[in-house]
Design a protein around this motif. Sequence first.
Motif, PDB file in Angstrom:
ATOM      1  N   HIS A   1      -5.611   5.773  -4.838  1.00  0.00           N
ATOM      2  CA  HIS A   1      -4.277   6.194  -4.418  1.00  0.00           C
ATOM      3  C   HIS A   1      -3.748   7.275  -5.352  1.00  0.00           C
ATOM      4  N   LEU A   2      -3.511   8.457  -4.781  1.00  0.00           N
ATOM      5  CA  LEU A   2      -2.878   9.562  -5.498  1.00  0.00           C
ATOM      6  C   LEU A   2      -1.649   9.987  -4.701  1.00  0.00           C
TER       7      LEU A   2
ATOM      8  N   ASP B   1       1.082  12.524  -3.070  1.00  0.00           N
ATOM      9  CA  ASP B   1       0.854  13.830  -2.460  1.00  0.00           C
ATOM     10  C   ASP B   1       1.164  14.950  -3.449  1.00  0.00           C
ATOM     11  N   GLU B   2       2.074  14.724  -4.400  1.00  0.00           N
ATOM     12  CA  GLU B   2       2.361  15.728  -5.426  1.00  0.00           C
ATOM     13  C   GLU B   2       1.143  15.972  -6.324  1.00  0.00           C
ATOM     14  N   ILE B   3       0.457  14.908  -6.669  1.00  0.00           N
ATOM     15  CA  ILE B   3      -0.753  15.049  -7.492  1.00  0.00           C
ATOM     16  C   ILE B   3      -1.851  15.739  -6.683  1.00  0.00           C
ATOM     17  N   CYS B   4      -1.972  15.369  -5.419  1.00  0.00           N
ATOM     18  CA  CYS B   4      -2.979  16.002  -4.556  1.00  0.00           C
ATOM     19  C   CYS B   4      -2.710  17.497  -4.435  1.00  0.00           C
ATOM     20  N   GLU B   5      -1.455  17.863  -4.263  1.00  0.00           N
ATOM     21  CA  GLU B   5      -1.114  19.286  -4.164  1.00  0.00           C
ATOM     22  C   GLU B   5      -1.394  19.990  -5.491  1.00  0.00           C
TER      23      GLU B   5
ATOM     24  N   MET C   1       0.844  -1.178   0.000  1.00  0.00           N
ATOM     25  CA  MET C   1       0.000   0.000   0.000  1.00  0.00           C
ATOM     26  C   MET C   1       0.895   1.249   0.000  1.00  0.00           C
ATOM     27  N   PRO C   2       0.564   2.254  -0.805  1.00  0.00           N
ATOM     28  CA  PRO C   2       1.361   3.483  -0.837  1.00  0.00           C
ATOM     29  C   PRO C   2       1.339   4.197   0.514  1.00  0.00           C
ATOM     30  N   ARG C   3       2.417   4.922   0.779  1.00  0.00           N
ATOM     31  CA  ARG C   3       2.499   5.692   2.019  1.00  0.00           C
ATOM     32  C   ARG C   3       1.525   6.858   1.999  1.00  0.00           C
TER      33      ARG C   3
ATOM     34  N   ASP D   1      -7.492  10.058   1.761  1.00  0.00           N
ATOM     35  CA  ASP D   1      -8.808   9.540   1.379  1.00  0.00           C
ATOM     36  C   ASP D   1      -9.331  10.341   0.179  1.00  0.00           C
ATOM     37  N   THR D   2      -9.177   9.787  -1.017  1.00  0.00           N
ATOM     38  CA  THR D   2      -9.571  10.528  -2.229  1.00  0.00           C
ATOM     39  C   THR D   2     -11.076  10.694  -2.363  1.00  0.00           C
TER      40      THR D   2
END
Length: 195
Positions: free
Chosen positions: A81-82, A84-88, A1-3, A66-67
Motif C-alpha cells: 500500500h502506497l 497516491d502522493e507517493i506513487c506520483e 484497507m486503504p482507498r 497494484d504496487t
Amino acid sequence: MPRKKSIKNSANWFNSKADDLLRYVSASSSLSDEHQSWCHEYAIIRLYREFENLMLEALTGAINNDTTTISKTAGIAFPKHLTDEICEYLIIGNGYFDFKGRNGLIRTLKKYVPEDHYLVDIIKKAKYKNALEQLSALRNYAAHDSYQSKNAAKKATGFEKMTSCGAWLKKQGRFNWLVAKLKELSTEIHNAAPY
C-alpha cells in the motif's frame, strides 16, 4: 484497507474536459477567422494538458492500485500500500510529468508498469497512433510557433501547407476528430481500469 486511486474517475474527468473544449471551439464560430484560429490553438494546448494529466493520473493509479507493477519494472519490492502522493512522487520526483510524443509516452509508461500492462497496450494500439502523434506535434506548434515545430506538425498530419496550427485544426472537423479519438482512448482506459 486503504482507498485505491480511481483511474475510472480520471478518465471521466478527461472526457468531461474534452467536451468543454468542444463547446469552447464551437462557441468561437461567431468570431473572426483569426480569432477562431487562436481559439483552436488555445484548445489544442488545453487538450494536451488535460491528456497529460490523464496519463499521470492513470500511471499514478496503476501503481497505487497494484504496487507489483512498479516492483516488476524497478526490480525493488515496494510495500503493498502506497498513497497516491507517493506513487506520483515516484513518477515525477521534484519535476513534472512530460513525454515526447506517442513513442515517448510508451517509453515513460514502461518505466513504471510492465510491458503487458493495459495502459501500455492501449497507448500502443494503431488506431490511436495518428491522434497521439498529432496531439503532441500540434500542441508544440501552437505553443512555440517555430520552424521546427511547424515541420513536426506537417509531418504528423501529412500536410505540406499549414499556415498556423489553429487554422489547420478548425477546418474539416479536425479538432473534433482528435477529441473523439482521445475520448475513445480515455474510455478504453476507463473500461480496463479496476477502480
